[in-house]
Design a protein around this motif. Structure first.
Motif, PDB file in Angstrom:
ATOM      1  N   LEU A   1       2.445  15.985   0.742  1.00 57.07           N
ATOM      2  CA  LEU A   1       3.411  15.118   1.433  1.00 57.07           C
ATOM      3  C   LEU A   1       2.712  13.990   2.196  1.00 57.07           C
ATOM      4  CD1 LEU A   1       6.035  17.720   2.782  1.00 57.07           C
ATOM      5  CD2 LEU A   1       5.997  16.511   0.608  1.00 57.07           C
ATOM      6  N   ASN A   2       1.679  13.441   1.544  1.00 55.17           N
ATOM      7  CA  ASN A   2       0.908  12.314   2.107  1.00 55.17           C
ATOM      8  C   ASN A   2       0.255  12.632   3.451  1.00 55.17           C
ATOM      9  OD1 ASN A   2       1.490  10.726  -0.109  1.00 55.17           O
ATOM     10  ND2 ASN A   2       3.321   9.840   0.817  1.00 55.17           N
ATOM     11  N   ALA A   3      -0.112  13.892   3.644  1.00 49.33           N
ATOM     12  CA  ALA A   3      -0.833  14.244   4.878  1.00 49.33           C
ATOM     13  C   ALA A   3      -2.071  13.353   4.997  1.00 49.33           C
ATOM     14  CB  ALA A   3      -1.228  15.715   4.847  1.00 49.33           C
ATOM     15  N   LEU A   4      -2.329  12.944   6.226  1.00 51.56           N
ATOM     16  CA  LEU A   4      -3.329  11.893   6.467  1.00 51.56           C
ATOM     17  C   LEU A   4      -4.682  12.530   6.780  1.00 51.56           C
ATOM     18  CD1 LEU A   4      -0.916   9.870   8.777  1.00 51.56           C
ATOM     19  CD2 LEU A   4      -1.431   9.366   6.381  1.00 51.56           C
ATOM     20  N   ASN A   5      -5.588  12.451   5.826  1.00 51.05           N
ATOM     21  CA  ASN A   5      -6.948  12.932   6.096  1.00 51.05           C
ATOM     22  C   ASN A   5      -7.882  11.729   6.294  1.00 51.05           C
ATOM     23  OD1 ASN A   5      -7.369  11.971   3.527  1.00 51.05           O
ATOM     24  ND2 ASN A   5      -7.633  13.978   2.581  1.00 51.05           N
ATOM     25  N   ASP A   6      -9.131  12.015   6.645  1.00 51.39           N
ATOM     26  CA  ASP A   6     -10.075  10.922   6.937  1.00 51.39           C
ATOM     27  C   ASP A   6     -10.226   9.979   5.757  1.00 51.39           C
ATOM     28  OD1 ASP A   6     -10.549  11.790   9.466  1.00 51.39           O
ATOM     29  OD2 ASP A   6     -12.498  12.704   9.050  1.00 51.39           O
ATOM     30  N   GLN A   7     -10.284  10.568   4.556  1.00 52.90           N
ATOM     31  CA  GLN A   7     -10.509   9.730   3.377  1.00 52.90           C
ATOM     32  C   GLN A   7      -9.339   8.769   3.155  1.00 52.90           C
ATOM     33  OE1 GLN A   7     -11.062  11.989  -0.208  1.00 52.90           O
ATOM     34  NE2 GLN A   7     -11.719  10.188  -1.374  1.00 52.90           N
ATOM     35  N   LEU A   8      -8.114   9.310   3.281  1.00 55.93           N
ATOM     36  CA  LEU A   8      -6.945   8.436   3.119  1.00 55.93           C
ATOM     37  C   LEU A   8      -6.958   7.330   4.165  1.00 55.93           C
ATOM     38  CD1 LEU A   8      -3.280   9.421   2.389  1.00 55.93           C
ATOM     39  CD2 LEU A   8      -3.804   7.740   4.137  1.00 55.93           C
TER      40      LEU A   8
ATOM     41  N   LYS B   1       9.990  11.553  -0.824  1.00 59.62           N
ATOM     42  CA  LYS B   1      10.098  12.755   0.018  1.00 59.62           C
ATOM     43  C   LYS B   1       9.404  12.576   1.372  1.00 59.62           C
ATOM     44  CE  LYS B   1      10.054  17.668   0.180  1.00 59.62           C
ATOM     45  NZ  LYS B   1       9.567  18.941  -0.269  1.00 59.62           N
ATOM     46  N   ALA B   2       8.321  11.800   1.391  1.00 59.40           N
ATOM     47  CA  ALA B   2       7.581  11.683   2.655  1.00 59.40           C
ATOM     48  C   ALA B   2       6.850  10.356   2.770  1.00 59.40           C
ATOM     49  CB  ALA B   2       6.559  12.817   2.777  1.00 59.40           C
ATOM     50  N   PHE B   3       7.046   9.709   3.902  1.00 61.79           N
ATOM     51  CA  PHE B   3       6.146   8.608   4.267  1.00 61.79           C
ATOM     52  C   PHE B   3       4.786   9.251   4.526  1.00 61.79           C
ATOM     53  CE2 PHE B   3       4.253   5.935   7.654  1.00 61.79           C
ATOM     54  CZ  PHE B   3       4.174   4.738   6.955  1.00 61.79           C
ATOM     55  N   ALA B   4       4.750  10.169   5.468  1.00 58.42           N
ATOM     56  CA  ALA B   4       3.571  11.028   5.684  1.00 58.42           C
ATOM     57  C   ALA B   4       3.979  12.158   6.618  1.00 58.42           C
ATOM     58  CB  ALA B   4       2.417  10.244   6.287  1.00 58.42           C
TER      59      ALA B   4
ATOM     60  N   ILE C   1       0.865  -1.184   0.000  1.00 54.51           N
ATOM     61  CA  ILE C   1       0.000   0.000   0.000  1.00 54.51           C
ATOM     62  C   ILE C   1       0.897   1.228   0.000  1.00 54.51           C
ATOM     63  CG2 ILE C   1      -1.783   1.288   1.248  1.00 54.51           C
ATOM     64  CD1 ILE C   1      -2.535  -1.410   2.622  1.00 54.51           C
ATOM     65  N   GLN C   2       0.740   2.052  -1.029  1.00 54.32           N
ATOM     66  CA  GLN C   2       1.544   3.285  -1.093  1.00 54.32           C
ATOM     67  C   GLN C   2       0.638   4.476  -0.829  1.00 54.32           C
ATOM     68  OE1 GLN C   2       3.525   4.035  -4.848  1.00 54.32           O
ATOM     69  NE2 GLN C   2       4.706   5.710  -3.981  1.00 54.32           N
ATOM     70  N   LEU C   3       0.982   5.253   0.178  1.00 56.72           N
ATOM     71  CA  LEU C   3       0.239   6.484   0.458  1.00 56.72           C
ATOM     72  C   LEU C   3       0.501   7.439  -0.698  1.00 56.72           C
ATOM     73  CD1 LEU C   3       1.220   6.835   4.242  1.00 56.72           C
ATOM     74  CD2 LEU C   3      -0.632   5.488   3.223  1.00 56.72           C
ATOM     75  N   ASN C   4      -0.543   8.061  -1.204  1.00 58.51           N
ATOM     76  CA  ASN C   4      -0.365   8.780  -2.472  1.00 58.51           C
ATOM     77  C   ASN C   4      -1.132  10.108  -2.516  1.00 58.51           C
ATOM     78  OD1 ASN C   4       0.539   9.107  -5.140  1.00 58.51           O
ATOM     79  ND2 ASN C   4      -1.338   8.203  -5.961  1.00 58.51           N
ATOM     80  N   ARG C   5      -0.671  11.041  -1.663  1.00 62.80           N
ATOM     81  CA  ARG C   5      -1.140  12.434  -1.779  1.00 62.80           C
ATOM     82  C   ARG C   5       0.106  13.297  -1.937  1.00 62.80           C
ATOM     83  NH1 ARG C   5      -4.370  15.017   2.699  1.00 62.80           N
ATOM     84  NH2 ARG C   5      -5.094  16.375   1.026  1.00 62.80           N
ATOM     85  N   PRO C   6       0.816  13.172  -3.055  1.00 60.46           N
ATOM     86  CA  PRO C   6       2.143  13.791  -3.171  1.00 60.46           C
ATOM     87  C   PRO C   6       2.144  15.290  -2.936  1.00 60.46           C
ATOM     88  CG  PRO C   6       1.359  12.968  -5.318  1.00 60.46           C
ATOM     89  CD  PRO C   6       0.417  12.453  -4.278  1.00 60.46           C
TER      90      PRO C   6
ATOM     91  N   GLY D   1      12.086   9.781   3.753  1.00 65.39           N
ATOM     92  CA  GLY D   1      11.679  11.167   3.954  1.00 65.39           C
ATOM     93  C   GLY D   1      10.943  11.368   5.274  1.00 65.39           C
ATOM     94  N   TYR D   2      10.024  12.324   5.261  1.00 69.28           N
ATOM     95  CA  TYR D   2       9.370  12.729   6.517  1.00 69.28           C
ATOM     96  C   TYR D   2       8.369  11.696   7.040  1.00 69.28           C
ATOM     97  CZ  TYR D   2      11.184  17.330   5.263  1.00 69.28           C
ATOM     98  OH  TYR D   2      12.009  18.383   4.922  1.00 69.28           O
TER      99      TYR D   2
END
Ligand code: CAA
Length: 258
Positions: free
Chosen positions: A25-32, A59-62, A17-22, A104-105
């Motif tokens: 910087l993959n900030a974690l919102n409810d939808q994600l 650049k960022a994990f999250a 699973i790749q977090l993908n809000r480039p 990354g972050y």
């Protein structure tokens, strides 16, 4: 569920699973987080999957919980909805191993998400921190609880109170990450570890995860007793017979997850 904030792939018996809000910087919102929970539970119930990897970008994990999304929340908004833990609980229900592959972050909720995984493999570019104090708030998804257990009270206090970041080398020295690899080898190394795990007996792997996690929740004497019971249970599996027979016969075992 259609995914807009994560990418999901399967490689042999590994779910990735790749977090993908480039742009954020993959900030974690409810939808994600809803999508992540959904994907995790699907992999967990898929008999063909033996291990799961969560990763981000170079650049960022999250970079944490989505600040824009929560900036105007009131106490009643977050209290009534159980904000953060509402849709962060699924990861704790996963019984198969989950590896965080971090480059990354990994800040705030990103660091907390990585710590909810079973272990962290870090790129040499990784940076960990709990900078919520700079926003006038505090860690809210386990940072003040899991970090001291992982790195000692002193370092956890330092990170949470000063908001400073810790690089990969410091994180490894402190015990937060299990290994560091060159950034361009991160996915390869995480996949190698995940494939190794997925080649073992899944029920035994699940028992080991359960037993190590127990160490965080109970006394040493109770934990040892718990471990002993699970150890005894492995002798009820066909895979234990196969594993030991294979050793004696000098061949590779062929586990059937039974
Ligand atoms: N939420 C929302 N958006 C974020 C974000 C976050 N946590 N982190 C970064 N972004 C966005 C930025 O707003 C920026 O968007 P725009 O291009 O639209 O302006 C984009 O991602 C790139 O970020 P920067 O321009 O800031 O990139 P940088 O390389 O200069 O800095 C950084 C990187 C040091 C990580 C910096 O972005 C930063 O400090 N981010 C916030 C980190 C943070 O405070 N995290 C904790 C959040 S609170 C929390 O997580 C609570 C909890 O316990 C669950």
């Amino acid at each position: 569920m259609a995914y807009e904030n994560i990418l999901v792939e399967t490689h042999e018996k590994v779910g990735v699973i790749q977090l993908n809000r480039p742009k954020a910087l993959n900030a974690l919102n409810d939808q994600l987080m809803d999508e992540l929970g959904d994907a995790l539970l699907k992999f967990d119930s898929d008999d063909n999957i033996g291990c799961i990897v969560i990763t981000g970008s170079e650049k960022a994990f999250a970079a944490g919980a989505d600040i824009g999304a929560m900036a105007n929340y009131t106490f009643m908004d977050v209290y009534k909805s159980g904000y953060i833990t509402r849709n962060w609980e699924q990861i704790r229900q996963v019984r198969k191993p989950v590896i965080a592959a971090v480059a990354g972050y990994a800040l705030g909720g990103g660091c907390e998400l990585a710590m909810m995984c079973d272990f962290i493999i870090a790129a040499d570019t990784a940076k960990f921190g709990q900078p919520e104090v700079k926003l006038g708030t505090m860690p809210g998804a386990g940072g003040t609880q899991r970090l001291p257990r992982a790195v000692s009270k002193s370092k956890a206090m330092d990170l949470c109170l000063t908001a400073r970041m810790m690089d990969a080398a410091e994180a490894e020295r402190a015990g937060l990450v299990s290994r560091i690899v060159a950034a361009d080898k991160l996915i390869e190394e995480a996949m190698r570890a995940a494939k190794t795990i997925a080649s073992m007996s899944l029920p035994v792997i699940m028992m080991i995860k359960e037993s190590v996690n127990r160490a965080y929740e109970t006394t040493l004497a109770e934990g040892i007793q718990y471990e002993r019971r699970l150890f005894h249970s492995t002798f009820a599996t066909e895979d234990q017979k196969e594993g030991m027979a294979a050793f004696i016969e000098k061949r590779l075992p062929s586990f059937r997850n039974n």
